[in-house]
Design an enzyme around this catalytic site. Structure first.
Site, short mmCIF file in Angstrom:
data_model
loop_
_atom_site.label_atom_id
_atom_site.label_comp_id
_atom_site.label_asym_id
_atom_site.label_seq_id
_atom_site.Cartn_x
_atom_site.Cartn_y
_atom_site.Cartn_z
CG PHE A 140 -1.91 1.21 1.10
CD1 PHE A 140 -1.54 2.50 1.52
CD2 PHE A 140 -3.16 1.03 0.52
CE1 PHE A 140 -2.42 3.57 1.36
CE2 PHE A 140 -4.03 2.11 0.38
CZ PHE A 140 -3.66 3.38 0.79
CG ASP A 226 5.69 3.67 1.84
OD1 ASP A 226 4.70 3.56 1.08
OD2 ASP A 226 5.68 4.35 2.88
CE LYS A 255 0.22 6.32 7.19
NZ LYS A 255 -1.25 6.31 7.30
C1 IF1 Z 1 -6.54 5.04 3.24
C2 IF1 Z 1 -3.21 2.57 7.54
C3 IF1 Z 1 -3.11 2.07 5.17
C4 IF1 Z 1 0.67 4.13 3.97
C5 IF1 Z 1 1.92 3.80 3.39
C6 IF1 Z 1 1.69 5.54 1.80
C7 IF1 Z 1 0.46 5.91 2.34
C8 IF1 Z 1 -0.07 5.20 3.44
C9 IF1 Z 1 2.74 2.66 3.95
C10 IF1 Z 1 -0.28 7.08 1.71
C11 IF1 Z 1 -1.40 5.59 3.99
C12 IF1 Z 1 -3.38 5.24 5.20
C13 IF1 Z 1 -4.26 5.68 4.06
C14 IF1 Z 1 -5.66 5.25 4.44
C15 IF1 Z 1 -5.49 3.95 5.21
C16 IF1 Z 1 -4.18 4.15 5.91
C17 IF1 Z 1 -3.47 2.89 6.12
F1 IF1 Z 1 -2.59 1.43 7.69
F2 IF1 Z 1 -2.46 3.58 7.95
F3 IF1 Z 1 -4.37 2.52 8.16
F4 IF1 Z 1 -3.51 2.22 4.01
F5 IF1 Z 1 -2.35 1.08 5.43
N1 IF1 Z 1 2.39 4.50 2.32
N2 IF1 Z 1 -2.03 4.85 4.81
O1 IF1 Z 1 0.19 3.42 5.04
O2 IF1 Z 1 -0.22 8.20 2.58
O3 IF1 Z 1 -1.43 9.70 1.01
O4 IF1 Z 1 -2.65 8.69 2.95
O5 IF1 Z 1 -0.89 10.43 3.35
O6 IF1 Z 1 -6.21 5.55 2.15
O7 IF1 Z 1 -7.60 4.39 3.43
P1 IF1 Z 1 -1.37 9.31 2.45
#
Ligand code: IF1
Length: 413
Positions: A140, A226, A255
């Protein structure tokens, strides 16, 4: 306004791309959140792992107030007095030569893709337009069309084509697959989450990350970590890669870089990589604003000065050891590093049980969400203390003990 009217309003005028738990928060402090009726919750979501420093940390709030009242924004078309000091601090802290500031995590990913491709064309003689980037199944990296083009998750890209090409998916935690993928001379980068958060807190085998880094080094491929979710102390080290004693060629942060207050992301790399992006190649309106630099500077200092990385290691061990010691029904396993953890359950084929368990947890004052139907992620702010962790563990134990996955109701508490 009360919970019901707030939900009605959001459902009437908001968008449909989330299915939130039925709770409306209006106040946060440290590890706690309060809803509109004044009920207090232990936050085991931390705003998708962004609120590592705890809700409304006084030092971060003061930094926001000070800089907002001094100078919030000039654009990178001008210098500000905040970028230089922050860039020096952050590059020295993480051990890189340079930093490129963006806003969201997805933008950091997109920046890394552009940078890696141009690096390949300029420094690896890859034929222009033919660069390949290796990513992992179940990754992700965000929701932009570029990030979902790299995704293996059908639901993340099925309806959003045509997708850009140039991504090669391999299994996570599989060095043989990586070595094979790297035999393609057009590969310029391997982008990987040190722990796959969204996929269910998938922790790779001991040594996988370092060996993957060494394989990339041997093939002149950029190892891009990442760490948008795993970074900044979340896993018990400043970067999750530091558990295996290596520094990635490029690291993505987001984050908690702002203490969960507003979107700040960054790409860190050495000059020979980051210098491929020259004026006019890349940018964003707010990336690297004086406001962002000042808040990120203070947010990182809070992590260091309050020893939150060390606390994440300690409290994370307590979480996993205690859950294991409970020998709870339905629990298949608990896994994670530091305070990025998940419990995997055996709900049979009941795809709704995970969400119902999260609602049951909410009813008794703990907020957590599923990342897969049978997996609940538990990621509290890194400021959580032993007493608060014990409080949370007791709640989790009671709910799991009394939860019957064959019905909507959990037993008497
Ligand atoms: C959703 C949780 C996920 C990330 C990594 C990039 C991004 C994320 C490793 C993008 C964002 C968020 C997005 C959110 C769900 C959430 C998430 F585990 F944190 F809950 F997806 F794994 N790389 N993660 O975890 O960053 O553009 O959001 O700032 O999109 O539902 P962003």
């Amino acid at each position: 306004m009360d919970t019901e009217s707030a939900i009605t309003l959001e459902n009437k005028y908001g968008s449909f791309n989330y299915a939130p738990l039925p709770v409306v928060l209006s106040k946060g402090r440290g590890v706690y959140l309060w809803d509109l009726e004044g009920k207090r919750y232990l936050d085991f979501m931390s705003g998708f792992s962004a609120v590592s420093q705890g809700h409304c940390h006084p030092r971060i709030v003061r930094a926001i107030q000070k800089q907002a009242a001094q100078l919030a924004m000039v654009s990178r078309g001008l210098y500000s007095d905040q970028m230089g000091p922050f860039a020096k601090f952050a590059t020295e802290l993480f051990g890189f030569e340079r930093i490129l500031m963006m806003n969201t995590g997805a933008e950091a990913f997109e920046t890394a893709v552009k940078m890696a491709r141009k690096w390949g064309y300029e420094k690896k003689n890859v034929y222009p337009g033919s660069a390949q980037i290796v990513t992992c199944i179940d990754n992700f990296h965000g929701r932009t069309t570029g990030a979902v083009a790299a995704s293996s998750h059908e639901g993340h890209h099925r309806d959003f084509g045509p997708l850009q090409s140039g991504f090669n998916l391999i299994p996570f935690d599989d060095l043989i697959a990586l070595e094979s993928a790297l035999s393609n001379p057009s590969v310029v980068a391997f982008i990987v989450e040190p722990i796959q958060g969204e996929a269910g807190v998938n922790v790779p085998s001991e040594g996988y990350l370092r060996k993957a880094f060494e394989l990339c080094r041997s093939k002149k491929v950029l190892f891009i970590a990442d760490e948008i979710q795993t970074g900044i102390g979340r896993t018990g080290k400043l970067l999750a890669c530091f558990h295996e004693n290596f520094r990635p060629d490029v690291v993505l942060l987001g984050k908690a870089l702002s203490g969960g207050t507003f979107p700040i992301s960054a790409v860190l790399a050495d000059e020979n990589v980051i210098s491929v992006l020259q004026p006019g190649d890349h940018g964003s309106t707010f990336g690297g604003s004086p406001f962002a630099c000042h808040v990120a500077h203070e947010s990182l200092k809070v992590i260091l000065e309050e020893n939150l990385t060390e606390n994440a290691e300690k409290m994370g061990n307590l979480f996993r050891e205690t859950i294991q010691s409970f020998h709870l029904p339905l629990v298949k396993l608990v896994r994670g590093r530091g305070l990025l953890n998940a419990i995997s359950f055996d709900f049979g084929g009941d795809l709704g049980a995970g969400n119902r368990m999260c609602i049951a947890l909410k009813e008794v004052g703990l907020l957590a969400k599923t990342c897969r139907p049978h997996i609940i992620r538990f990621a509290p702010p890194l400021v959580i203390n032993q007493e608060q962790m014990q409080e949370g563990l007791e709640v989790i134990k009671r709910v799991i003990h009394t939860f019957r996955s064959d019905s909507n109701v959990f037993g008497p508490l």
